[in-house]
Design a protein around this motif. Structure first.
Motif, PDB file in Angstrom:
ATOM      1  N   ASP A  56       9.036  44.976  53.342  1.00 48.09           N
ATOM      2  CA  ASP A  56      10.291  45.491  52.803  1.00 48.09           C
ATOM      3  C   ASP A  56      10.855  46.658  53.605  1.00 48.09           C
ATOM      4  O   ASP A  56      12.044  46.958  53.516  1.00 48.09           O
ATOM      5  CB  ASP A  56      10.109  45.928  51.344  1.00 48.09           C
ATOM      6  N   ALA A  57      10.036  47.327  54.377  1.00 45.00           N
ATOM      7  CA  ALA A  57      10.489  48.471  55.172  1.00 45.00           C
ATOM      8  C   ALA A  57      11.022  48.051  56.547  1.00 45.00           C
ATOM      9  O   ALA A  57      11.561  48.887  57.272  1.00 45.00           O
ATOM     10  CB  ALA A  57       9.346  49.466  55.351  1.00 45.00           C
ATOM     11  N   CYS A  58      10.891  46.783  56.886  1.00 52.72           N
ATOM     12  CA  CYS A  58      11.378  46.290  58.183  1.00 52.72           C
ATOM     13  C   CYS A  58      12.886  46.514  58.275  1.00 52.72           C
ATOM     14  O   CYS A  58      13.618  46.314  57.294  1.00 52.72           O
ATOM     15  CB  CYS A  58      11.067  44.796  58.322  1.00 52.72           C
ATOM     16  N   VAL A  59      13.365  46.911  59.426  1.00 55.56           N
ATOM     17  CA  VAL A  59      14.789  47.178  59.600  1.00 55.56           C
ATOM     18  C   VAL A  59      15.629  45.936  59.303  1.00 55.56           C
ATOM     19  O   VAL A  59      16.753  46.046  58.806  1.00 55.56           O
ATOM     20  CB  VAL A  59      15.119  47.729  61.011  1.00 55.56           C
ATOM     21  N   TYR A  60      15.081  44.759  59.549  1.00 55.41           N
ATOM     22  CA  TYR A  60      15.817  43.530  59.261  1.00 55.41           C
ATOM     23  C   TYR A  60      15.841  43.244  57.756  1.00 55.41           C
ATOM     24  O   TYR A  60      16.843  42.764  57.226  1.00 55.41           O
ATOM     25  CB  TYR A  60      15.234  42.350  60.036  1.00 55.41           C
ATOM     26  N   SER A  61      14.774  43.569  57.058  1.00 58.48           N
ATOM     27  CA  SER A  61      14.753  43.416  55.599  1.00 58.48           C
ATOM     28  C   SER A  61      15.728  44.385  54.948  1.00 58.48           C
ATOM     29  O   SER A  61      16.452  44.018  54.012  1.00 58.48           O
ATOM     30  CB  SER A  61      13.345  43.660  55.048  1.00 58.48           C
ATOM     31  N   VAL A  62      15.743  45.615  55.435  1.00 60.38           N
ATOM     32  CA  VAL A  62      16.676  46.620  54.915  1.00 60.38           C
ATOM     33  C   VAL A  62      18.108  46.153  55.158  1.00 60.38           C
ATOM     34  O   VAL A  62      18.951  46.199  54.254  1.00 60.38           O
ATOM     35  CB  VAL A  62      16.421  48.005  55.554  1.00 60.38           C
ATOM     36  N   TYR A  63      18.380  45.668  56.365  1.00 56.55           N
ATOM     37  CA  TYR A  63      19.716  45.168  56.689  1.00 56.55           C
ATOM     38  C   TYR A  63      20.109  44.026  55.753  1.00 56.55           C
ATOM     39  O   TYR A  63      21.228  44.008  55.224  1.00 56.55           O
ATOM     40  CB  TYR A  63      19.800  44.695  58.143  1.00 56.55           C
ATOM     41  N   ASN A  64      19.204  43.070  55.548  1.00 56.38           N
ATOM     42  CA  ASN A  64      19.518  41.920  54.695  1.00 56.38           C
ATOM     43  C   ASN A  64      19.845  42.346  53.266  1.00 56.38           C
ATOM     44  O   ASN A  64      20.772  41.809  52.651  1.00 56.38           O
ATOM     45  CB  ASN A  64      18.374  40.902  54.710  1.00 56.38           C
ATOM     46  N   ARG A  65      19.123  43.328  52.729  1.00 59.48           N
ATOM     47  CA  ARG A  65      19.422  43.834  51.383  1.00 59.48           C
ATOM     48  C   ARG A  65      20.776  44.536  51.351  1.00 59.48           C
ATOM     49  O   ARG A  65      21.575  44.341  50.435  1.00 59.48           O
ATOM     50  CB  ARG A  65      18.320  44.783  50.897  1.00 59.48           C
ATOM     51  N   GLU A  66      21.015  45.366  52.359  1.00 54.57           N
ATOM     52  CA  GLU A  66      22.294  46.089  52.413  1.00 54.57           C
ATOM     53  C   GLU A  66      23.468  45.130  52.614  1.00 54.57           C
ATOM     54  O   GLU A  66      24.532  45.307  52.013  1.00 54.57           O
ATOM     55  CB  GLU A  66      22.263  47.131  53.526  1.00 54.57           C
ATOM     56  N   LYS A  67      23.275  44.102  53.408  1.00 56.63           N
ATOM     57  CA  LYS A  67      24.329  43.108  53.662  1.00 56.63           C
ATOM     58  C   LYS A  67      24.624  42.321  52.387  1.00 56.63           C
ATOM     59  O   LYS A  67      25.790  42.069  52.052  1.00 56.63           O
ATOM     60  CB  LYS A  67      23.911  42.166  54.790  1.00 56.63           C
ATOM     61  N   ALA A  68      23.583  41.939  51.653  1.00 50.62           N
ATOM     62  CA  ALA A  68      23.777  41.218  50.392  1.00 50.62           C
ATOM     63  C   ALA A  68      24.535  42.088  49.384  1.00 50.62           C
ATOM     64  O   ALA A  68      25.433  41.602  48.688  1.00 50.62           O
ATOM     65  CB  ALA A  68      22.432  40.772  49.824  1.00 50.62           C
ATOM     66  N   ALA A  69      24.200  43.368  49.316  1.00 51.47           N
ATOM     67  CA  ALA A  69      24.884  44.291  48.403  1.00 51.47           C
ATOM     68  C   ALA A  69      26.349  44.466  48.820  1.00 51.47           C
ATOM     69  O   ALA A  69      27.249  44.477  47.972  1.00 51.47           O
ATOM     70  CB  ALA A  69      24.179  45.634  48.367  1.00 51.47           C
ATOM     71  N   TYR A  70      26.594  44.590  50.109  1.00 54.65           N
ATOM     72  CA  TYR A  70      27.959  44.714  50.635  1.00 54.65           C
ATOM     73  C   TYR A  70      28.775  43.457  50.313  1.00 54.65           C
ATOM     74  O   TYR A  70      29.893  43.549  49.815  1.00 54.65           O
ATOM     75  CB  TYR A  70      27.920  44.953  52.149  1.00 54.65           C
ATOM     76  N   ASP A  71      28.206  42.292  50.591  1.00 49.92           N
ATOM     77  CA  ASP A  71      28.904  41.033  50.315  1.00 49.92           C
ATOM     78  C   ASP A  71      29.215  40.895  48.826  1.00 49.92           C
ATOM     79  O   ASP A  71      30.300  40.431  48.454  1.00 49.92           O
ATOM     80  CB  ASP A  71      28.076  39.837  50.790  1.00 49.92           C
ATOM     81  N   GLN A  72      28.292  41.309  47.970  1.00 53.63           N
ATOM     82  CA  GLN A  72      28.516  41.242  46.531  1.00 53.63           C
ATOM     83  C   GLN A  72      29.637  42.186  46.105  1.00 53.63           C
ATOM     84  O   GLN A  72      30.467  41.838  45.274  1.00 53.63           O
ATOM     85  CB  GLN A  72      27.228  41.560  45.761  1.00 53.63           C
TER      86      GLN A  72
END
Length: 84
Positions: A56-72
């Motif tokens: 969960d701390a991987c920069v790509y995991s963080v990006y994917n969570r932030e991108k999903a929140a942004y898209d929502q």
């Protein structure tokens, strides 16, 4: 006939019965302004990943969570203004 009660000016019409295109333009302007205030997440550079499977701390995991929140958030705003 009582001419004093005849509506002769658009200002006498309740606001929900005129200026529809103006209201739509105002909504579109407000939606554009709100969308412009959102900052999409920045995709990580390759050097930012250490390659150690950080979960969960991987920069790509963080990006994917932030991108999903942004898209929502974008979807929610568009839905709020009837532009799904």
């Amino acid at each position: 006939m009582d001419h004093d009660n005849i509506l002769t000016d658009h200002q006498d019409i309740p606001s929900n019965q005129h200026n529809t295109s103006s209201d739509e333009n105002s909504d579109a302007t407000e939606l554009s302004r709100l969308l412009a205030e959102l900052t999409p997440p920045k995709y990580p550079e390759s050097w930012e990943c250490c390659g150690n499977d950080c979960g969960d701390a991987c920069v790509y995991s963080v990006y994917n969570r932030e991108k999903a929140a942004y898209d929502q958030e974008v979807k929610n705003l568009k839905s709020l203004f009837g532009q799904e």
